[in-house]
Design a protein around this motif. Structure first.
Motif, PDB file in Angstrom:
ATOM      1  N   LYS A  46      46.155  34.703  29.290  1.00  0.00           N
ATOM      2  CA  LYS A  46      47.060  35.478  30.138  1.00  0.00           C
ATOM      3  C   LYS A  46      46.608  35.402  31.593  1.00  0.00           C
ATOM      4  O   LYS A  46      47.423  35.197  32.509  1.00  0.00           O
ATOM      5  N   GLY A  47      45.309  35.557  31.806  1.00  0.00           N
ATOM      6  CA  GLY A  47      44.801  35.468  33.160  1.00  0.00           C
ATOM      7  C   GLY A  47      45.001  34.085  33.757  1.00  0.00           C
ATOM      8  O   GLY A  47      45.349  33.946  34.932  1.00  0.00           O
ATOM      9  N   GLY A  48      44.800  33.058  32.945  1.00  0.00           N
ATOM     10  CA  GLY A  48      44.990  31.692  33.418  1.00  0.00           C
ATOM     11  C   GLY A  48      46.428  31.437  33.845  1.00  0.00           C
ATOM     12  O   GLY A  48      46.687  30.748  34.833  1.00  0.00           O
ATOM     13  N   LEU A 198      46.822  40.257  37.662  1.00  0.00           N
ATOM     14  CA  LEU A 198      45.469  39.770  37.397  1.00  0.00           C
ATOM     15  C   LEU A 198      44.412  40.854  37.554  1.00  0.00           C
ATOM     16  O   LEU A 198      43.345  40.775  36.938  1.00  0.00           O
ATOM     17  N   ASP A 199      44.685  41.854  38.381  1.00  0.00           N
ATOM     18  CA  ASP A 199      43.644  42.811  38.731  1.00  0.00           C
ATOM     19  C   ASP A 199      43.043  43.467  37.494  1.00  0.00           C
ATOM     20  O   ASP A 199      41.810  43.486  37.329  1.00  0.00           O
ATOM     21  N   ALA A 200      43.867  43.983  36.612  1.00  0.00           N
ATOM     22  CA  ALA A 200      43.351  44.645  35.412  1.00  0.00           C
ATOM     23  C   ALA A 200      42.641  43.648  34.506  1.00  0.00           C
ATOM     24  O   ALA A 200      41.592  43.962  33.900  1.00  0.00           O
ATOM     25  N   ILE A 201      43.196  42.436  34.384  1.00  0.00           N
ATOM     26  CA  ILE A 201      42.588  41.418  33.514  1.00  0.00           C
ATOM     27  C   ILE A 201      41.191  41.065  34.003  1.00  0.00           C
ATOM     28  O   ILE A 201      40.235  40.994  33.210  1.00  0.00           O
ATOM     29  N   ASN A 204      38.758  43.938  33.453  1.00  0.00           N
ATOM     30  CA  ASN A 204      38.368  44.040  32.049  1.00  0.00           C
ATOM     31  C   ASN A 204      37.400  42.928  31.657  1.00  0.00           C
ATOM     32  O   ASN A 204      36.409  43.152  30.942  1.00  0.00           O
ATOM     33  N   LYS A 205      37.694  41.731  32.126  1.00  0.00           N
ATOM     34  CA  LYS A 205      36.874  40.571  31.759  1.00  0.00           C
ATOM     35  C   LYS A 205      35.444  40.710  32.273  1.00  0.00           C
ATOM     36  O   LYS A 205      34.473  40.346  31.573  1.00  0.00           O
ATOM     37  N   TYR A 206      35.310  41.248  33.467  1.00  0.00           N
ATOM     38  CA  TYR A 206      33.981  41.293  34.095  1.00  0.00           C
ATOM     39  C   TYR A 206      33.479  42.722  34.289  1.00  0.00           C
ATOM     40  O   TYR A 206      32.735  43.001  35.227  1.00  0.00           O
ATOM     41  N   THR A 212      30.329  39.711  39.845  1.00  0.00           N
ATOM     42  CA  THR A 212      31.623  39.021  39.793  1.00  0.00           C
ATOM     43  C   THR A 212      32.743  39.966  40.204  1.00  0.00           C
ATOM     44  O   THR A 212      33.707  39.556  40.876  1.00  0.00           O
ATOM     45  N   LEU A 213      32.631  41.240  39.800  1.00  0.00           N
ATOM     46  CA  LEU A 213      33.638  42.223  40.215  1.00  0.00           C
ATOM     47  C   LEU A 213      33.625  42.399  41.735  1.00  0.00           C
ATOM     48  O   LEU A 213      34.680  42.560  42.356  1.00  0.00           O
TER      49      LEU A 213
END
Length: 241
Positions: A46-48, A198-201, A204-206, A212-213
């Motif tokens: 989804k992010g990609g 993308l912001d939430a993804i 969540n990912k990082y 990275t955040l």
């Protein structure tokens, strides 16, 4: 595959509003973040998909900006050529009309055929010039006998072609410029909406990767254009008595 975005260059500064420039710069950083973290957010995720939307959308801003510049230049060129060719036509029509009054002394019917309105304008000069060219064609020798240039009809038709072409160039340029202006806004909006998704993804990912955040927070930050305030007036001092 994600591609490098249209460069953030001085071209934008000449045609885009400051807010749009800052937004485009932010989206370029977001795309670079996505390129750097492709392994974590592949194209099939989804992010990609959202990163791909940013990467696809922002270069179109460059295309729209170029169209805006090109259209503006064409409109200016058409405006200039139109003004010059209007003056040429004006002088030609005045000469033909004046000569026709002389010819009318011996040729019945010319009094009304080559009359000019009180004002020649951009709106009426072209049909009048075309009518004059058609009506003067069978009388060309008579006009030349009154010391009109031997190629006066050719000159008139050249002016007609120049004015009509300049009108089309001006109109087309204005349309292209407007389309480019609209394209800048719409493509920035599309890419910005993808970034919002993308912001939430990314968070969540990082969520367990603060470095990275922090990188993401820097990428998605939109610079604010400083407002220029007028300097306060100097205090008035009373003259010494």
């Amino acid at each position: 595959p994600r591609s490098t975005l249209f460069p953030y260059t001085t071209l934008f500064r000449s045609i885009m509003k400051n807010a749009q420039i800052n937004l485009n710069a932010m989206l370029t950083r977001v795309n670079n973040f996505g390129i750097a973290h492709t392994a974590d957010l592949p194209a099939t995720s989804k992010g990609g998909v959202l990163f791909a939307s940013v990467a696809a959308g922002v270069p179109k801003v460059g295309t729209a900006a170029a169209q805006q510049v090109s259209g503006g230049e064409a409109a200016h060129s058409g405006t200039d050529t139109k003004a010059v060719s209007f003056l040429w036509l004006h002088d030609d029509l005045m000469a033909i009309s004046g000569t026709a009054r002389t010819l009318a002394q011996t040729t019945p019917g010319l009094d009304d055929k080559f009359r000019l309105p009180h004002n020649l304008t951009y709106g009426n000069i072209l049909p009048i010039a075309r009518a004059f060219a058609a009506d003067a064609a069978p009388l060309q020798a008579d006009f030349v006998a009154c010391e009109m240039a031997a190629d006066f009809l050719q000159q008139l038709n050249t002016g007609i072609t120049a004015f009509a072409g300049a009108t089309d160039t001006q109109s087309g340029g204005k349309g292209a410029k407007a389309k480019g202006t609209t394209g800048i806004g719409s493509n920035l909006q599309t890419a910005f909406q993808a970034m919002q998704g993308l912001d939430a993804i990314v968070r969540n990912k990082y969520r367990n990767a603060p470095a990275t955040l922090a990188e993401w927070a820097t990428a998605r930050h939109v610079e604010r254009t400083p407002r220029h305030t007028k300097p306060a007036p100097a205090p008035q001092t009373k003259p010494n008595p």
